[in-house]
Design a protein around this motif. Structure first.
Motif, short mmCIF file in Angstrom:
data_model
loop_
_atom_site.label_atom_id
_atom_site.label_comp_id
_atom_site.label_asym_id
_atom_site.label_seq_id
_atom_site.Cartn_x
_atom_site.Cartn_y
_atom_site.Cartn_z
N THR A 52 79.51 47.09 33.85
CA THR A 52 78.20 47.40 34.39
C THR A 52 78.04 46.24 35.77
N PRO A 53 78.22 46.59 37.11
CA PRO A 53 78.49 46.27 37.95
C PRO A 53 77.26 45.35 37.83
N SER A 54 76.47 44.04 38.57
CA SER A 54 75.62 43.59 38.85
C SER A 54 75.11 43.21 39.95
N VAL A 55 74.05 42.80 39.78
CA VAL A 55 73.91 42.77 42.29
C VAL A 55 73.50 40.64 41.96
N HIS A 56 74.34 40.85 43.13
CA HIS A 56 74.31 39.12 43.68
C HIS A 56 73.98 38.72 44.53
N ALA A 57 72.80 37.84 44.36
CA ALA A 57 72.31 36.99 45.79
C ALA A 57 72.73 36.48 47.19
N PRO A 58 72.21 37.48 48.32
CA PRO A 58 73.18 37.05 49.42
C PRO A 58 73.13 35.53 49.42
N VAL A 59 74.34 35.40 49.93
CA VAL A 59 73.89 33.82 50.22
C VAL A 59 74.21 33.81 52.07
N TYR B 124 66.28 43.16 39.08
CA TYR B 124 66.95 42.48 39.26
C TYR B 124 66.25 40.69 40.00
N ARG B 125 65.34 40.72 39.05
CA ARG B 125 64.28 39.51 39.54
C ARG B 125 64.62 38.32 39.40
N ALA B 126 65.51 37.81 38.08
CA ALA B 126 65.94 36.78 38.37
C ALA B 126 66.98 36.64 39.22
N PHE C 235 69.39 41.34 50.35
CA PHE C 235 69.10 41.52 49.01
C PHE C 235 68.72 43.08 48.88
N GLY C 236 68.52 43.99 49.59
CA GLY C 236 68.31 45.21 49.71
C GLY C 236 69.71 46.00 49.20
N LYS C 237 70.77 45.51 50.49
CA LYS C 237 72.38 46.86 50.85
C LYS C 237 72.78 45.93 48.98
N ALA C 238 72.46 44.84 48.72
CA ALA C 238 73.44 44.38 47.51
C ALA C 238 73.06 45.62 46.90
N VAL C 239 71.50 45.50 45.74
CA VAL C 239 71.15 46.38 45.22
C VAL C 239 71.30 48.30 45.29
N ALA C 240 71.64 48.60 46.31
CA ALA C 240 72.35 49.57 46.62
C ALA C 240 73.10 49.87 46.10
N ALA C 241 74.51 49.41 46.70
CA ALA C 241 75.96 49.22 46.50
C ALA C 241 76.36 49.03 45.41
N VAL C 242 75.26 48.23 44.09
CA VAL C 242 75.56 47.53 42.87
C VAL C 242 74.78 49.29 42.07
N GLU C 243 73.79 49.96 43.09
CA GLU C 243 73.81 51.38 42.25
C GLU C 243 74.24 52.31 42.07
#
Length: 261
Positions: free
Chosen positions: A96-103, A168-170, A211-219
């Protein structure tokens, strides 16, 4: 003239009856001879041997058919087992893919692209305390890294976390501190000191947008992963069902062979 003709008709009638009797007798004799010949011919035929010979060839043919079917069933059974093993292995290894915070990246600011601030629902006092208890120290680190307002920005960050999926909070709060820290260093390299408003925009617009784009991609990736796992389960189930059918067919063939013996 009528008296001369009448006797001729009367003498013709006995001759016709005699001929008919002779013909019937000949037919009866011929039928009798044919029946005798037929019986003689049939007596020479060994019906039992003929049936045994036919059954022998039929048995050989069916034995070959059964042998071929058993070999085919064995090959297909092996294929089913391999399919089940492949499906279970693929199911277990589909992560299951996970979200990575933007650098932080300078291009985020040099490109001129900006995110839009999203409307947020305010948490209740109990919900506020829950997030503060879980992430209070990390929120303080984010405020220090960006020189943000200790009260307003603290509440804003709590609201951001509250309106976010708990999974996704952490990742969000862990990535916000190094992002703001790198942003401040980048801004100072340009010979400027970031103001409170600029730091807030960097967090609430830039960081939130990426971060929202990363979440959308992971979904999307999660949906694909779930679909893959469902497909692997269907494959394994179909292979097991087909394997059971092959086993039943093999048992029926074995029963037929034992019956013939």
């Amino acid at each position: 003239m009528s008296e001369d003709t009448t006797p001729e008709i009367e003498t013709a009638t006995p001759e016709t009856e005699t001929t008919t009797n002779e013909t019937g007798s000949n037919l009866a004799d011929r039928a009798s001879r044919l029946m005798g010949q037929t019986k003689e011919t049939l007596s020479k035929v060994n019906a039992g041997a003929a049936l045994k010979s036919t059954d022998k060839y039929t048995s050989k043919f069916m034995a070959g058919v059964f042998k071929t079917l058993k070999i085919l069933a064995a090959l297909l059974s092996l294929g089913c087992l391999l399919a089940v093993a492949y499906a279970l292995f693929s199911y277990a290894t589909t992560t299951t893919p996970s979200v990575h915070a933007p650098v932080f990246d300078e291009s985020m600011f040099e490109s001129g692209s900006k995110g839009a601030g999203a409307s947020r629902r305010k948490p209740s006092n109990e919900e506020f305390r829950e997030i503060r208890n879980n992430f209070g120290d990390k929120i303080d680190d984010v405020i220090d890294a960006g020189s943000l307002d200790a009260k307003d920005d603290y509440n804003n960050i709590v609201e951001v976390l509250f309106n976010m999926d708990s999974s996704y909070r952490a990742e969000y709060i862990n990535g916000a501190r190094p992002f703001l820290k790198d942003f401040v260093a980048y801004y100072r390299r340009k010979g400027k000191e970031p103001t409170l408003e600029i730091s807030q925009k960097a967090l609430y617009l830039r960081y939130d947008a990426f971060f929202g784009k990363a979440v959308a991609a992971v979904e999307v990736e999660k949906q694909l992963a779930d679909a893959k796992r469902a497909g692997y389960i269907d494959l394994a189930g179909s292979a097991i069902l087909f394997l059971m059918m092959l086993v039943i067919m093999t048992l029926l063939i074995q029963i037929e062979e034992n019956t013939r013996k």
